[in-house]
Motif scaffolding. Structure first.
Motif: not given
Length: 360
Positions: A29-50
């Motif tokens: 969910v968090s990844r998809q929100v950042r893709v929607h906001t910024w156009g890519n997932d470069k600012l999305a945390y991975t599962a390992e990081e979270l």
């Protein structure tokens, strides 16, 4: 859509097996929100990081999720410091675009506020993100930040959400992005420009992850000045032991930290440094972190010198890096000008919003 229910997410013991299913869904969910906001997932945390954040010994991380049927459609992450600032809670809110506009964000935020008040937290901080394209034609009344010179337009959906929930805009930061690699010609030009200003009065030292023992006291002094200022009396002193502990914790998450520091040849001490982080899960994205130069050495392009050097170190050590991101206060005109010389472009703004329950 089925009426969503809100519940606390159980943090799994590992990311394997069925027990991690809901945690992974919330991360998505968090990844998809950042893709929607910024156009890519470069600012999305991975599962390992979270997952690593949820086991940070200095923070209590809680996740609430909104579930519609069997699907998780929203999440709110709550981070509560356990060492310093124990009256504070940081809240990150994500709702799938397909589930927006139905009041789910407000319900998640209210649930988070109920939770943190139950833990005797008095202040909640919420961040909003605003891509540059969404602000280009904003003509509505601006919401002025209480700190610095930034503002956000009330016409922004995200700003209006926070404002209507009785949050005060505390500060605004400019979000900038730089494409990598820099051309050799640009690196040479900027190095020559810095050298012409500082007349070879400084030498750059570089390291990754762990500060050399020779420079640890200077580095700690510069960090202390950056965090609290020389005249602050209400903050625990930053010392070498804390530096080493921070380095160890960072290593456990897989994060790599590149540092370039300037030594003044006349005094033999470090007078400035800059750092870049690369997340352990992906090496195509980097983040420009702290940059500090002592007051007596400003105006001599020391900041430019060390930032160019550190970008060079990044390109050598992580040749797959495609982008580097940074955040700066709008009033920090010097650093913004340095970043512009390096090729950073304005990608948007972020707002930091504050609600103080003591003031209600």
């Amino acid at each position: 859509m089925t009426e969503a229910t809100i519940e606390q997410l159980r943090i799994p013991e590992s990311l394997e097996g069925d027990e991690a299913k809901d945690f992974l869904a919330a991360v998505e969910v968090s990844r998809q929100v950042r893709v929607h906001t910024w156009g890519n997932d470069k600012l999305a945390y991975t599962a390992e990081e979270l997952f690593a954040q949820c086991h940070d010994p200095y923070e209590w991380n809680v996740v609430l999720v909104a579930r519609s049927g069997d699907a998780i459609v929203g999440r709110v992450g709550i981070v509560m410091p356990l060492d310093d600032n124990t009256e504070l809670a940081h809240v990150t809110l994500d709702v799938l675009p397909s589930a927006s506009g139905m009041g789910l964000g407000r319900r998640l935020l209210e649930a988070a506020e109920v939770f943190v008040r139950g833990e005797n937290r008095k202040i909640v901080m919420v961040e909003t993100n605003h891509p540059a394209a969404t602000l280009a034609d904003a003509k509505s009344e601006p919401i002025l930040a209480s700190q610095g010179t930034g503002s956000l337009p009330l016409s922004s959906r995200e700003a209006r959400f926070a404002y209507s929930a009785s949050y005060d805009l505390e500060r605004v930061e400019q979000f900038s992005a730089c494409a990598l690699p820099l051309t050799p010609e640009l690196v040479t030009e900027l190095n020559d420009r810095a050298a012409a200003t500082h007349s070879s009065s400084y030498v750059v030292h570089q390291w990754m992850d762990s500060c050399p023992a020779k420079w640890e006291k200077d580095f700690v002094r510069l960090e202390q000045d950056l965090v609290v200022g020389k005249d602050s009396e209400d903050h625990e002193p930053w010392d070498v032991a804390q530096l080493r502990e921070t380095e160890e914790l960072s290593a456990l998450t897989g994060r790599r930290t590149l540092v370039s520091a300037a030594e003044c040849l006349e005094s033999g001490t470090l007078v400035g440094f800059t750092s870049i982080s690369v997340l352990g899960s992906r090496d195509d994205v980097a983040f420009q972190d702290d940059t500090v130069v002592e007051l007596a050495h400003k105006g001599k392009d020391v900041g430019l010198l060390i930032k160019v050097a550190n970008m060079g170190q990044l390109m050598r050590e992580f040749p797959d890096a495609e982008s580097i991101f940074t955040w700066n206060a709008p009033e920090n005109s010097y650093m913004l000008s340095v970043n512009a010389q390096l090729g950073y472009v304005n990608a948007g703004m972020t707002g930091q919003w504050r609600k103080d329950f003591n003031a209600l």
